[in-house]
Design an enzyme around this catalytic site. Structure first.
Site, short mmCIF file in Angstrom:
data_model
loop_
_atom_site.label_atom_id
_atom_site.label_comp_id
_atom_site.label_asym_id
_atom_site.label_seq_id
_atom_site.Cartn_x
_atom_site.Cartn_y
_atom_site.Cartn_z
N ARG A 67 19.67 27.89 -7.48
CA ARG A 67 18.42 28.44 -6.94
C ARG A 67 18.67 29.18 -5.61
NH1 ARG A 67 13.28 30.41 -7.34
NH2 ARG A 67 12.03 29.79 -5.53
N GLY A 138 11.67 21.85 -5.48
CA GLY A 138 10.46 22.59 -5.08
C GLY A 138 9.30 22.28 -6.02
N GLU A 162 10.83 -8.01 -11.69
CA GLU A 162 11.86 -9.04 -11.41
C GLU A 162 11.86 -9.45 -9.93
OE1 GLU A 162 14.02 -10.48 -13.76
OE2 GLU A 162 13.28 -9.27 -15.41
#
Ligand SMILES: Cc1cc2nc3c(=O)[nH]c(=O)nc-3n(C[C@H](O)[C@H](O)[C@H](O)COP(=O)(O)OP(=O)(O)OC[C@H]3O[C@@H](n4cnc5c(N)ncnc54)[C@H](O)[C@@H]3O)c2cc1C
Length: 182
Positions: A67, A138, A162
């Site tokens: 990106r 994003g 748990e």
């Protein structure tokens, strides 16, 4: 909120009689058996948390190399690098605790404290990694385009099921104080 592949429901038992032959363990020892079961279950939840953290981290790291923002891959920016560095480091630390507690269980050692440590740490690393991974993706991180939004929703169970993180810290602190008494 998450873990939709695993059904969770209330179950009610009224006037149930269980034949002695079907009883698990000796009479009056149910609590002890349940506690031993939890010690193992906590390693499973810690392993689940670790897997989710690794999955989110890998998707975010790959995305950071592809990106581009302001003409450069976002992985070139120190703000993103620091997030990835923290994710990678915490994952390695969580992996050590998860594998260490599993090894203790496999070799028959007492592992209540180590299971609690693995569970509380791995689940909080999972929280950190899934949250930061969404940020690195994003706006896409909020959508089902990537599985990270699902991982973030699945993560919350690992901090509750748990035994909650508060309860794990009670277990760990009890053992610390016991080992330093006298
Ligand atoms: C998807 C899912 C599946 C589950 N499956 C099972 C199952 O198969 N079998 C089963 O037995 N249980 C199961 N559970 C239950 C789970 O173990 C409990 O939800 C969990 O232990 C927390 O208990 P609680 O929900 O009663 O919360 P509560 O005990 O009401 O806790 C509420 C809040 O108070 C805090 N708190 C409570 N006591 C203290 C204290 N002493 N000090 C500080 N803080 C405290 C807790 O940390 C938490 O933040 C499941 C839960 C989930 C979400």
């Amino acid at each position: 909120m998450g873990c939709r592949g695993s059904n969770t429901a209330f179950m009610h038992f009224d006037d149930i009689k269980v034949p002695v032959a079907n009883r698990i363990g000796e009479e009056g020892e149910g609590f002890k058996h349940f506690m031993i079961t939890l010690d193992g279950g906590r390693i499973s939840i810690a392993a689940m948390a670790l897997g989710l953290a690794v999955g989110a981290y890998e998707i975010a790291a790959k995305h950071a190399t592809k990106r581009k923002a302001f003409g450069r891959p976002i992985g070139n920016y120190q703000g993103i690098q620091w997030k990835l560095a923290d994710m990678a480091t915490r994952i390695e630390a969580a992996r050590g605790l998860v594998y260490g507690s599993a090894q203790m269980k496999d070799s028959g050692q007492r592992h209540s404290t180590q299971s609690a440590m693995a569970k509380v740490y791995a689940s909080e690393v999972c929280n950190f990694c899934t949250y930061e991974a969404i940020g690195i993706l994003g706006a896409d991180g909020l959508t089902p385009k990537y599985p990270v939004e699902r991982m973030y929703r699945d993560m919350k169970l690992t901090e509750i099921g748990e035994g909650t993180s508060e309860v794990q810290r009670i277990v760990i602190a009890r053992s610390v104080l016991k080992s330093f008494a006298d």
